[in-house]
Design a protein around this motif. Sequence first.
Motif, mmCIF file in Angstrom:
data_model
loop_
_atom_site.group_PDB
_atom_site.id
_atom_site.type_symbol
_atom_site.label_atom_id
_atom_site.label_comp_id
_atom_site.label_asym_id
_atom_site.label_seq_id
_atom_site.Cartn_x
_atom_site.Cartn_y
_atom_site.Cartn_z
ATOM 1 N N GLN A 1 -73.774 59.354 64.138
ATOM 2 C CA GLN A 1 -72.937 58.925 65.253
ATOM 3 C C GLN A 1 -71.477 59.151 64.927
ATOM 4 O O GLN A 1 -70.725 58.207 64.751
ATOM 5 C CB GLN A 1 -73.149 57.446 65.546
ATOM 6 C CG GLN A 1 -74.515 57.130 66.045
ATOM 7 C CD GLN A 1 -74.695 55.647 66.120
ATOM 8 O OE1 GLN A 1 -73.736 54.897 66.204
ATOM 9 N NE2 GLN A 1 -75.930 55.212 66.104
ATOM 10 N N GLN B 1 -66.950 47.384 66.001
ATOM 11 C CA GLN B 1 -67.383 46.024 65.698
ATOM 12 C C GLN B 1 -67.428 45.167 66.949
ATOM 13 O O GLN B 1 -66.497 45.187 67.748
ATOM 14 C CB GLN B 1 -66.417 45.381 64.692
ATOM 15 C CG GLN B 1 -66.742 45.732 63.258
ATOM 16 C CD GLN B 1 -65.534 46.296 62.563
ATOM 17 O OE1 GLN B 1 -64.418 45.949 62.925
ATOM 18 N NE2 GLN B 1 -65.746 47.153 61.589
ATOM 19 N N VAL C 1 -74.936 53.663 61.776
ATOM 20 C CA VAL C 1 -73.891 54.614 62.110
ATOM 21 C C VAL C 1 -74.310 56.035 61.793
ATOM 22 O O VAL C 1 -73.542 56.955 61.984
ATOM 23 C CB VAL C 1 -72.583 54.296 61.370
ATOM 24 C CG1 VAL C 1 -72.027 52.988 61.853
ATOM 25 C CG2 VAL C 1 -72.786 54.305 59.872
ATOM 26 N N THR D 1 -66.381 52.666 62.376
ATOM 27 C CA THR D 1 -67.468 52.019 63.100
ATOM 28 C C THR D 1 -66.864 51.094 64.141
ATOM 29 O O THR D 1 -65.685 50.754 64.088
ATOM 30 C CB THR D 1 -68.339 51.180 62.157
ATOM 31 O OG1 THR D 1 -67.470 50.276 61.462
ATOM 32 C CG2 THR D 1 -69.072 52.049 61.178
ATOM 33 N N GLN E 1 -73.848 51.694 69.282
ATOM 34 C CA GLN E 1 -73.933 51.920 67.840
ATOM 35 C C GLN E 1 -74.548 50.718 67.129
ATOM 36 O O GLN E 1 -75.431 50.859 66.292
ATOM 37 C CB GLN E 1 -72.527 52.179 67.292
ATOM 38 C CG GLN E 1 -72.478 52.547 65.829
ATOM 39 C CD GLN E 1 -71.057 52.640 65.340
ATOM 40 O OE1 GLN E 1 -70.300 51.690 65.436
ATOM 41 N NE2 GLN E 1 -70.692 53.804 64.852
ATOM 42 N N GLU E 2 -74.077 49.520 67.525
ATOM 43 C CA GLU E 2 -74.590 48.329 66.863
ATOM 44 C C GLU E 2 -76.006 48.010 67.324
ATOM 45 O O GLU E 2 -76.817 47.490 66.561
ATOM 46 C CB GLU E 2 -73.668 47.150 67.134
ATOM 47 C CG GLU E 2 -72.345 47.301 66.439
ATOM 48 C CD GLU E 2 -71.267 46.474 67.098
ATOM 49 O OE1 GLU E 2 -70.670 45.655 66.413
ATOM 50 O OE2 GLU E 2 -71.043 46.633 68.310
#
Lengths: 520, 323
Positions: B161, B170, B158, B168, B152-153
Motif C-alpha cells: 500500500q 493512523q 501496510v 502510514t 489501510q487499517e
Amino acid sequence: MGDHHHGPAKGLSRWLFTTNHKDIGTMYLWFSFSMFILGGAFAMIIRAELFQPGMQLVEPAFFNQMTTLHGLVMVFGAIMPSFVGLANWMIPMMIGAPDMALPRMNNWSFWILPPAFLILAGTLFMEGGAPNFGWTFYAPLSTTYAPPSVTYFIFSIHVLGLSSIMGSINIIATVMNMRAPGMTYMKMPLFVWTWLITAFLLVAVMPVLAGAVTMMLMDIHFGTSFFSAAGGGDPVLFQHIFWFFGHPEVYIIILPAFGVVSQIIPTFARKPLFGYDSMVYATAAIAFLSFIVWAHHMYTVGMPVAGELFFMYATMLIAVPTGVKVFNWVTTMWRGAMTFETPMLFCMGFLVLFTIGGFTGLMLSIAPADFQYHDSYFVVAHFHYVMVAGAVFSMSAAVYYWLPKWCGRMYSETMGKTHFWISFIGFNIAFFPQHFVGLAGMPRRIPDYALQFADFNMMSSIGAFIYGASQILFLYNVVATIVAGKPTSEAKTWEGAEGLEWTVATPAPYHTFETPPQVR
Amino acid sequence: MTTQSSTEYEKYYVPEKSKLAVCATIGLILSTFGAASVMNDMTFGDGATTGSWGIFWFGLFFFSATLFGWFRMAIKENRAGLNSAQLKKSYVLGMFWFIFSEVMFFLAFFGALFYVRTLVGPWLAGEGEGGRMNHLLWEGFNYQWPMPLTPQEAVGGVANQPVANMGTFQSYEQSMAFGEAAAWYLWLPMWNTIVLLSSSFTVHVAHMGLLDGNKRKFNIWLGITVALGMLFVALQALEYYEAYAHFGLTLNSGIYGSTFFMLTGFHGFHVVMGMTMLLIQWLRSVRGGHFTADDHFGFEASSWYWHFVDVVWVFLFLFVYIL
C-alpha cells in the motif's frame, strides 16, 4: 495642459519597471517565443529518439522528463503567454483604452513568469531529475513515485497560476471598464470577446489547479491521503480535479486563436465577419460546455455508465457551437475578394487543420470507441492538430498580421509564405501518420515501440524536424523585419482591415488613445 | 508627471514606471523557492533546513515589505486625487474577480470532500462499480463518515500500500462532528460560528456608520469586528490543539483528517488575511483619519473579503461539521 507623456525610458529599466501595455505585450511575446524554442528542443529530442525503434539516444527516464517538460513548457510557457502578450498589445488599442486597467499589476503578472520557468527547467539538473510523470501529472506517479523535484514543480505551477489569474483579472477589468464611449459590448472586435471569455475561464479554473497541486504537496510532505486509497482517498480524484481545470484550459488556449482568425479572415476576404452575434454566443456556449465535459479525458478509469454517457453527450454538444464558428469563417470567405498574404495563409491552414483536429475530437468523444484510442498516438495526433495547427498557426498569423503595426516595418512576404508552406507540410508529415500508428495501437509516452510502427514514426520525425526548422525561419523573418524591414507608415497596413487599431499611426506610438476615440 | 487635466473627461491615471513589480517578483520567487527547499530538505534530504528557511523568510519579508509599499502608494495616489471614478471601478472589478477566484479555490477542496463522501467511500467498501476493489484490496473495510478506520487499517497492514510520504495512516479517537461532542455547549465549532457570523454583522454596522458619516461608530464597530476575528482564530487554534492533543486527529488520519484540516486550515488562513486587512483599515481610520462616506474602497474591499470568508464558513459548518 502639462499633460504630456514621454516615450519609453532608456535601457534595461524600460523593460523591468514598465507599466506600458505595449512593452509588456512585447515581453510576453518574446518570452513565449523563447519558451516555444525550448519546448521545441525537447520535442526534437523526443522525435530523434523515436526516429527508429529500439533505444537510440536517451535513457527512458530522461525520455519521460522530455515528454513532461515539452507539454508543460508548450502549454504554460509558449501558447498561453503568447496570447496574453497579444491581448496586452491589442485589447487596449482595439477598444480605445489608454492602457490596461491595472498597469503595475500587469507588469508583475509578466515578471513572475521567467523565474518560475527557470525553476521548472532547473529541475532537469536536480537530484532525481526533472518531473517525469507527463504534463497531466496524474497521481500516484506525481506523488508516491515522483522525483524530489516535484516540489519545485508544484510551486512553479502555483506561480504560473498566480500570473494567469492576475493577467485575467486585468483583462476583465480592462474590457468591462475601459471601452471608449460608444464601444458597446456587441461592437467589440471578436478578439476582445474571445479574450474576455477566456479570462473568465482562467479566473475560474486556475485556482482549481492550485487546489490540485496543493493536495499533491500535502500528500507528499504532510501525510494527507487525498490521492491514496489506503487512507480513504482516491487517485482518480486527482484526475477529476485536474481535468476540471484541464478541459477549460484547452479552450483557454484555443478561444483567443478563434478571436485572431475572426479578425484576419474578414480583412483578406474584404467582407465583414459573417454572423458576428452568433460567433459571440458560440464562444460563450463553448466556454459554458467546457465546465461539464472534463471526464471525457478519463473514460477508461472505471466510471459508472451513467457518467460515461453524460460526458459523452455533453462533449458531442461542443461540436455544435464549434461548427457554427467554422461555417461562419467559411461563409465570410464566400464570394469575398480574397487575397492570400501570409496571415491569411496561416488562417486557412488553421481552418483546415483545426477542423481535422475537431473531427478526431468528435471520434474521441465516443466513449466506447475511446476505449480503443485512449492513451494512444491517435490522441497525440488529435491534440497537436488543435494545439499546433490551431493555436500556434493562428499565433503565427497574428504576428504577421500586426507586426507592421507594431514596428512600422513590413515583413518579407516571400519569406512569410515560405514559412507557412514549410510549416504546413512539415506539420502534416509529422502528425498525420500519428493517427495511423495510434489506431494501430501505439501507446503515447514511450521511448521505444514495436517494429510495425517504424516507417510512420520515421516519417513523423522527419516532419517534426522540418516543422522545427521552419520556426527558425520565422524567427529570422521577424528579427529581419524589426531590424531592416521596409519602413511603412500607412495607418492601415491591409486595405480590408477594420478596427480602432488601424486608426492610430504606424508604428503604433508608445501611448495610444490617451483621449478616448468616439465609436459610432 | 501626470497631472489632472481639466478637459471634459476625467483622465485615466496610468502610473509611471515602477519598481514594485520587480521587487514583488524577487520576494515571491525567493519565498516559494525557499518553501519548496524546506519541504524537500525535510522529506527527501538530511533534515538540515536552516539555509532554506533563510531563503524563505528573507523572500517573505521582502515580499511583504513590497506589498506594504505597493498598497501605501495606491492609497497615497487616491488621497492625492489621481483616481478617477473610472479607475476606482477598475479596483472594484479587480477585487470582485479576485474573490471569485478564491471561491473557485475552495470549490476544489469542497469538490474533493463531496467526491470522497459520495463515491470513493462507498466504492472502497464494495458498493457499485467498486465491488471487486473491496474484495481484492480492502476486504473488511466499512464506509462511514467521519471515517475512524482507514482502508489501510481495516485490512490491518501496510504491505503493498504505497502512500505518498511512505508512511502510514493512523485512526483518531474522536472527530469534530457534532454527534461526537460531549455536550452541545462544549462543541467549539458552534461558538466559532456564532463569533464569525456576528463579526459579519458588526462589519456591516461599521459600514452603515461610515455611510452616515459617523466615524466614531465606524471605528468602534470595526474594532469589534477585528476583535471577533481574533477570537475566532484563537478558538480555531484551540480546536486544532484539542484535535492533535486529545482526539488523535491529525493530517495523518486518513481522508477525514485530510479534508478536515485542509478545508478549515485554508479557511483559517483566509480569516487571518481578512482580519489583517480589516485591522489595517481600522488603523488607517483611527490613526490616519482616512475614509469618508463616499470614498472608502479600501474598507469596502476588505469587508467584502470578510463576508466571503464568512460564507465559506457557513458551508464548512454545514458540510464538514454537521452533515
